[in-house]
Design a protein around this motif. Sequence first.
Motif, PDB file in Angstrom:
ATOM      1  N   ILE A   1       0.833  -1.208   0.000  1.00 37.32           N
ATOM      2  CA  ILE A   1       0.000   0.000   0.000  1.00 37.32           C
ATOM      3  C   ILE A   1       0.867   1.258   0.000  1.00 37.32           C
ATOM      4  CG2 ILE A   1      -1.648   1.344   1.369  1.00 37.32           C
ATOM      5  CD1 ILE A   1      -2.837  -1.426   2.233  1.00 37.32           C
ATOM      6  N   PHE A   2       1.880   1.292   0.849  1.00 36.26           N
ATOM      7  CA  PHE A   2       2.769   2.457   0.900  1.00 36.26           C
ATOM      8  C   PHE A   2       3.496   2.666  -0.430  1.00 36.26           C
ATOM      9  CE2 PHE A   2       3.215   1.668   5.720  1.00 36.26           C
ATOM     10  CZ  PHE A   2       2.064   2.406   5.979  1.00 36.26           C
ATOM     11  N   TYR A   3       3.927   1.572  -1.041  1.00 41.19           N
ATOM     12  CA  TYR A   3       4.625   1.655  -2.328  1.00 41.19           C
ATOM     13  C   TYR A   3       3.694   2.214  -3.400  1.00 41.19           C
ATOM     14  CZ  TYR A   3       7.488   0.179  -6.317  1.00 41.19           C
ATOM     15  OH  TYR A   3       8.251   0.159  -7.457  1.00 41.19           O
ATOM     16  N   ALA A   4       2.450   1.753  -3.408  1.00 42.44           N
ATOM     17  CA  ALA A   4       1.471   2.242  -4.388  1.00 42.44           C
ATOM     18  C   ALA A   4       1.202   3.728  -4.178  1.00 42.44           C
ATOM     19  CB  ALA A   4       0.182   1.443  -4.285  1.00 42.44           C
ATOM     20  N   ILE A   5       1.080   4.152  -2.939  1.00 42.81           N
ATOM     21  CA  ILE A   5       0.865   5.576  -2.655  1.00 42.81           C
ATOM     22  C   ILE A   5       2.048   6.397  -3.156  1.00 42.81           C
ATOM     23  CG2 ILE A   5       0.715   7.284  -0.788  1.00 42.81           C
ATOM     24  CD1 ILE A   5      -0.965   5.140   0.748  1.00 42.81           C
ATOM     25  N   ALA A   6       3.239   5.902  -2.913  1.00 46.91           N
ATOM     26  CA  ALA A   6       4.442   6.622  -3.361  1.00 46.91           C
ATOM     27  C   ALA A   6       4.551   6.642  -4.884  1.00 46.91           C
ATOM     28  CB  ALA A   6       5.690   5.978  -2.754  1.00 46.91           C
ATOM     29  N   SER A   7       3.855   5.732  -5.552  1.00 46.18           N
ATOM     30  CA  SER A   7       3.918   5.642  -7.010  1.00 46.18           C
ATOM     31  C   SER A   7       2.770   6.375  -7.698  1.00 46.18           C
ATOM     32  CB  SER A   7       3.916   4.171  -7.434  1.00 46.18           C
ATOM     33  OG  SER A   7       5.025   3.504  -6.887  1.00 46.18           O
ATOM     34  N   LEU A   8       2.023   7.160  -6.980  1.00 49.73           N
ATOM     35  CA  LEU A   8       0.881   7.872  -7.560  1.00 49.73           C
ATOM     36  C   LEU A   8       1.288   8.824  -8.678  1.00 49.73           C
ATOM     37  CD1 LEU A   8      -1.368   8.633  -4.467  1.00 49.73           C
ATOM     38  CD2 LEU A   8      -1.864   7.101  -6.375  1.00 49.73           C
ATOM     39  N   GLY A   9       2.557   9.190  -8.736  1.00 53.04           N
ATOM     40  CA  GLY A   9       3.036  10.065  -9.800  1.00 53.04           C
ATOM     41  C   GLY A   9       2.869   9.455 -11.184  1.00 53.04           C
ATOM     42  N   PHE A  10       2.726   8.142 -11.242  1.00 57.09           N
ATOM     43  CA  PHE A  10       2.488   7.473 -12.523  1.00 57.09           C
ATOM     44  C   PHE A  10       1.039   7.614 -12.958  1.00 57.09           C
ATOM     45  CE2 PHE A  10       6.306   5.035 -11.303  1.00 57.09           C
ATOM     46  CZ  PHE A  10       7.028   5.172 -12.470  1.00 57.09           C
ATOM     47  N   GLY A  11       0.165   8.009 -12.042  1.00 59.06           N
ATOM     48  CA  GLY A  11      -1.257   8.167 -12.346  1.00 59.06           C
ATOM     49  C   GLY A  11      -2.099   7.147 -11.618  1.00 59.06           C
ATOM     50  N   LEU A  12      -3.328   7.515 -11.359  1.00 56.79           N
ATOM     51  CA  LEU A  12      -4.245   6.637 -10.628  1.00 56.79           C
ATOM     52  C   LEU A  12      -4.513   5.330 -11.351  1.00 56.79           C
ATOM     53  CD1 LEU A  12      -6.855   9.195  -9.264  1.00 56.79           C
ATOM     54  CD2 LEU A  12      -5.131   7.929  -7.971  1.00 56.79           C
ATOM     55  N   SER A  13      -4.456   5.363 -12.678  1.00 55.49           N
ATOM     56  CA  SER A  13      -4.753   4.149 -13.443  1.00 55.49           C
ATOM     57  C   SER A  13      -3.739   3.042 -13.187  1.00 55.49           C
ATOM     58  CB  SER A  13      -4.814   4.464 -14.935  1.00 55.49           C
ATOM     59  OG  SER A  13      -3.574   4.970 -15.374  1.00 55.49           O
ATOM     60  N   LEU A  14      -2.562   3.369 -12.695  1.00 56.76           N
ATOM     61  CA  LEU A  14      -1.529   2.357 -12.461  1.00 56.76           C
ATOM     62  C   LEU A  14      -1.388   1.947 -10.993  1.00 56.76           C
ATOM     63  CD1 LEU A  14       1.273   3.555 -14.892  1.00 56.76           C
ATOM     64  CD2 LEU A  14      -0.222   1.592 -15.132  1.00 56.76           C
TER      65      LEU A  14
END
Length: 109
Positions: free
Chosen positions: A58-71
């Motif tokens: 979950i933390f990794y996904a939050i940190a990766s939000l710069g790629f866009g919500l679709s990812l």
Amino acid sequence: LLGYLGREAFSASIEKSLLFITIIPIVVLTEELFFRGMVQELITKNYGISYGIILTAIFYAIASLGFGLSLVLFFVLLSLILSIIYGMTKNLWLVMIINAIVHVFMFVL
């Protein structure tokens, strides 16, 4: 970080794109040292392996939000896989290599 840099690389010249690809190993190294080497280890130590894997994803996904919500779902699944592999092997180099390959394919495709 890579989400923003990825957009910049796609809109830049070939030279800038090649420069961007050279930073992938540095970004992957810092990501894995932080998320698997520190966050997952700390959560696992205090709350168990299941919480360590899920919360790290979950933390990794939050940190990766710069790629866009679709990812976001993709990054949750990627992080779950990487966290499980790390939890089973305790081998950061292995998850770094897998993560680097995924990042390269993301920017090539």
